[in-house]
Write a protein that holds these residues in place. Structure first.
Motif, PDB file in Angstrom:
ATOM      1  N   CYS A  97      40.044  -7.394   0.934  1.00  0.00           N
ATOM      2  CA  CYS A  97      39.587  -8.493   1.795  1.00  0.00           C
ATOM      3  C   CYS A  97      38.122  -8.266   2.221  1.00  0.00           C
ATOM      4  O   CYS A  97      37.302  -9.187   2.170  1.00  0.00           O
ATOM      5  CB  CYS A  97      40.510  -8.565   3.011  1.00  0.00           C
ATOM      6  N   VAL A  98      37.768  -7.014   2.587  1.00  0.00           N
ATOM      7  CA  VAL A  98      36.401  -6.710   3.051  1.00  0.00           C
ATOM      8  C   VAL A  98      35.395  -6.880   1.907  1.00  0.00           C
ATOM      9  O   VAL A  98      34.364  -7.543   2.059  1.00  0.00           O
ATOM     10  CB  VAL A  98      36.327  -5.267   3.622  1.00  0.00           C
ATOM     11  N   ILE A  99      35.706  -6.307   0.735  1.00  0.00           N
ATOM     12  CA  ILE A  99      34.755  -6.372  -0.390  1.00  0.00           C
ATOM     13  C   ILE A  99      34.608  -7.812  -0.877  1.00  0.00           C
ATOM     14  O   ILE A  99      33.502  -8.328  -1.073  1.00  0.00           O
ATOM     15  CB  ILE A  99      35.207  -5.425  -1.532  1.00  0.00           C
ATOM     16  N   ASN A 100      35.755  -8.481  -1.037  1.00  0.00           N
ATOM     17  CA  ASN A 100      35.759  -9.878  -1.493  1.00  0.00           C
ATOM     18  C   ASN A 100      35.049 -10.788  -0.483  1.00  0.00           C
ATOM     19  O   ASN A 100      34.222 -11.630  -0.855  1.00  0.00           O
ATOM     20  CB  ASN A 100      37.225 -10.289  -1.661  1.00  0.00           C
ATOM     21  N   GLY A 101      35.323 -10.569   0.803  1.00  0.00           N
ATOM     22  CA  GLY A 101      34.701 -11.377   1.859  1.00  0.00           C
ATOM     23  C   GLY A 101      33.197 -11.155   1.904  1.00  0.00           C
ATOM     24  O   GLY A 101      32.431 -12.102   2.114  1.00  0.00           O
ATOM     25  N   LEU A 166      36.798 -15.134  13.206  1.00  0.00           N
ATOM     26  CA  LEU A 166      38.125 -14.486  13.140  1.00  0.00           C
ATOM     27  C   LEU A 166      38.190 -13.352  12.109  1.00  0.00           C
ATOM     28  O   LEU A 166      38.662 -12.267  12.423  1.00  0.00           O
ATOM     29  CB  LEU A 166      39.200 -15.526  12.862  1.00  0.00           C
ATOM     30  N   LEU A 167      37.720 -13.618  10.879  1.00  0.00           N
ATOM     31  CA  LEU A 167      37.827 -12.559   9.860  1.00  0.00           C
ATOM     32  C   LEU A 167      36.948 -11.344  10.220  1.00  0.00           C
ATOM     33  O   LEU A 167      37.437 -10.211  10.162  1.00  0.00           O
ATOM     34  CB  LEU A 167      37.518 -13.105   8.456  1.00  0.00           C
ATOM     35  N   PRO A 168      35.663 -11.549  10.678  1.00  0.00           N
ATOM     36  CA  PRO A 168      34.888 -10.379  11.109  1.00  0.00           C
ATOM     37  C   PRO A 168      35.538  -9.631  12.280  1.00  0.00           C
ATOM     38  O   PRO A 168      35.514  -8.400  12.325  1.00  0.00           O
ATOM     39  CB  PRO A 168      33.535 -10.974  11.522  1.00  0.00           C
ATOM     40  N   LEU A 169      36.164 -10.385  13.216  1.00  0.00           N
ATOM     41  CA  LEU A 169      36.824  -9.726  14.359  1.00  0.00           C
ATOM     42  C   LEU A 169      38.009  -8.877  13.882  1.00  0.00           C
ATOM     43  O   LEU A 169      38.246  -7.770  14.365  1.00  0.00           O
ATOM     44  CB  LEU A 169      37.288 -10.792  15.359  1.00  0.00           C
ATOM     45  N   MET A 170      38.761  -9.396  12.897  1.00  0.00           N
ATOM     46  CA  MET A 170      39.888  -8.637  12.327  1.00  0.00           C
ATOM     47  C   MET A 170      39.378  -7.327  11.711  1.00  0.00           C
ATOM     48  O   MET A 170      39.964  -6.267  11.897  1.00  0.00           O
ATOM     49  CB  MET A 170      40.572  -9.426  11.196  1.00  0.00           C
ATOM     50  N   ILE A 171      38.277  -7.444  10.952  1.00  0.00           N
ATOM     51  CA  ILE A 171      37.738  -6.262  10.255  1.00  0.00           C
ATOM     52  C   ILE A 171      37.208  -5.249  11.279  1.00  0.00           C
ATOM     53  O   ILE A 171      37.500  -4.054  11.206  1.00  0.00           O
ATOM     54  CB  ILE A 171      36.628  -6.697   9.258  1.00  0.00           C
ATOM     55  N   TRP A 172      36.478  -5.747  12.262  1.00  0.00           N
ATOM     56  CA  TRP A 172      35.899  -4.850  13.278  1.00  0.00           C
ATOM     57  C   TRP A 172      36.997  -4.135  14.067  1.00  0.00           C
ATOM     58  O   TRP A 172      36.968  -2.914  14.254  1.00  0.00           O
ATOM     59  CB  TRP A 172      34.989  -5.659  14.206  1.00  0.00           C
ATOM     60  N   THR A 173      37.999  -4.889  14.541  1.00  0.00           N
ATOM     61  CA  THR A 173      39.066  -4.246  15.325  1.00  0.00           C
ATOM     62  C   THR A 173      39.891  -3.316  14.429  1.00  0.00           C
ATOM     63  O   THR A 173      40.431  -2.317  14.890  1.00  0.00           O
ATOM     64  CB  THR A 173      39.980  -5.289  16.010  1.00  0.00           C
ATOM     65  N   GLY A 174      39.957  -3.643  13.131  1.00  0.00           N
ATOM     66  CA  GLY A 174      40.647  -2.751  12.187  1.00  0.00           C
ATOM     67  C   GLY A 174      39.898  -1.427  12.086  1.00  0.00           C
ATOM     68  O   GLY A 174      40.488  -0.342  12.180  1.00  0.00           O
ATOM     69  N   PHE A 175      38.559  -1.505  11.921  1.00  0.00           N
ATOM     70  CA  PHE A 175      37.734  -0.290  11.874  1.00  0.00           C
ATOM     71  C   PHE A 175      37.853   0.495  13.187  1.00  0.00           C
ATOM     72  O   PHE A 175      37.832   1.721  13.185  1.00  0.00           O
ATOM     73  CB  PHE A 175      36.263  -0.645  11.632  1.00  0.00           C
ATOM     74  N   ALA A 176      37.987  -0.236  14.308  1.00  0.00           N
ATOM     75  CA  ALA A 176      38.063   0.424  15.620  1.00  0.00           C
ATOM     76  C   ALA A 176      39.349   1.227  15.782  1.00  0.00           C
ATOM     77  O   ALA A 176      39.501   1.984  16.747  1.00  0.00           O
ATOM     78  CB  ALA A 176      37.945  -0.617  16.733  1.00  0.00           C
ATOM     79  N   MET A 177      40.292   1.063  14.845  1.00  0.00           N
ATOM     80  CA  MET A 177      41.539   1.851  14.915  1.00  0.00           C
ATOM     81  C   MET A 177      41.551   2.952  13.855  1.00  0.00           C
ATOM     82  O   MET A 177      42.546   3.641  13.702  1.00  0.00           O
ATOM     83  CB  MET A 177      42.748   0.917  14.712  1.00  0.00           C
ATOM     84  N   ALA A 178      40.454   3.079  13.105  1.00  0.00           N
ATOM     85  CA  ALA A 178      40.400   4.098  12.047  1.00  0.00           C
ATOM     86  C   ALA A 178      39.687   5.340  12.578  1.00  0.00           C
ATOM     87  O   ALA A 178      38.474   5.303  12.825  1.00  0.00           O
ATOM     88  CB  ALA A 178      39.662   3.535  10.829  1.00  0.00           C
ATOM     89  N   PRO A 179      40.421   6.461  12.791  1.00  0.00           N
ATOM     90  CA  PRO A 179      39.826   7.642  13.430  1.00  0.00           C
ATOM     91  C   PRO A 179      38.556   8.133  12.721  1.00  0.00           C
ATOM     92  O   PRO A 179      37.578   8.490  13.390  1.00  0.00           O
ATOM     93  CB  PRO A 179      40.938   8.698  13.332  1.00  0.00           C
TER      94      PRO A 179
END
Ligand code: HEM
Length: 244
Positions: A97-101, A166-179
């Motif tokens: 999703c990130v690369i394609n987006g 929405l899609l950037p927020l999903m990606i950012w909050t996803g990264f925010a959960m990656a230690p």
């Protein structure tokens, strides 16, 4: 017979249904749209599987059983459930999703697709015009044939909100959960007030995307599922109504 009333088509004096098939979506928009749809379903299924391990949400840095929650879903806790394969599929789909987006966003700027096809025209931002489109959407009125040639103002706002909010927020909050990512760039997480806040926002943004998808599919069906989906596959749109 429908005429081209939208500002996007104001230069056309002809009846829309007299027009020949038109080039509608570029190859890059089509390919990235379908890869995105596929990765979105992967994310949705795997996200639900991960959620079942702990269907409860918190605010701030930490949260868990025995601490106050902000949202309790009426779902069972399934420790040792499907979250194993869920995580693998989630990471795989998220990177697709990130690369394609990123490819879609980059080409959208370079080819001026966002400016030409998604930014609302000034004339369509008039209250009367916006209200006309909103009220027909609210009444689930079948979209006019002119929308097979260009998006209406509400579609433009919705697609822009999905693509740029929405899609950037999903990606950012996803990264925010990656230690690993947070240890290198802590601000990615601290800006939300902690890992649990990021998780809660990730879930709420996912809900809005699911809502978007339901409305998106309803509107595509109302407009004529076969013609619209065919245009998103072949790139060419027949400027004719689809009769059921
Ligand atoms: C199987 C599911 C889907 C179908 C059948 C579908 C179908 C379509 C169709 C037919 C269009 C063109 C609309 C028109 O001509 O009026 C479109 C555009 C679009 N769809 Fe979907 N869609 C699906 C899933 C998704 C998902 C999951 C997302 C995002 C989360 C999405 C986001 C978009 C966006 C942003 C556009 C505008 C693309 C552009 O022109 O740049 N779609 N979709």
């Amino acid at each position: 017979m429908a005429t081209a009333e939208s500002a996007y088509l104001s230069g056309l004096a002809t009846r829309v249904s007299d027009l020949p098939d038109t080039e509608r979506h570029t190859a890059l928009v089509r390919v990235t749209h379908w890869i995105n749809a596929l990765s979105f379903f992967g994310l949705l299924i795997s996200g639900f599987a991960i959620l079942l391990a702990h269907p409860r949400f918190y605010w701030g840095e930490a949260g868990g059983i025995g601490t106050p929650s902000v949202l309790d879903l009426p779902l069972p806790f399934m420790k040792g459930g499907p979250s194993g394969w869920g995580r693998n599929l989630h990471f795989l789909s998220a990177w697709v999703c990130v690369i394609n987006g990123s490819l879609y966003a980059l080409s959208g700027f370079l080819t001026r697709h966002f400016r030409k096809d998604l930014m609302p025209a000034k004339a369509d931002l008039r209250w009367k015009s916006v209200w006309g489109v909103v009220s027909s959407h609210l009444r689930f009125k079948r979209p006019g044939v002119e929308t097979s040639l260009a998006y209406d103002v509400l579609q433009r706002f919705t697609y822009l909100a999905v693509v740029f909010v929405l899609l950037p927020l999903m990606i950012w909050t996803g990264f925010a959960m990656a230690p690993a990512i947070v240890s290198a760039f802590p601000v990615i997480q601290t800006i939300f007030g902690g890992q649990q806040s990021a998780r809660t926002i990730h879930f709420l943004a996912a809900d809005l995307l699911v809502l978007f998808l339901l409305v998106h599919l309803t509107m595509v069906s109302l407009a004529g599922f076969k013609n619209r989906v065919r245009a998103m596959i072949t790139g060419r749109s027949p400027a004719r109504e689809e009769h059921p």
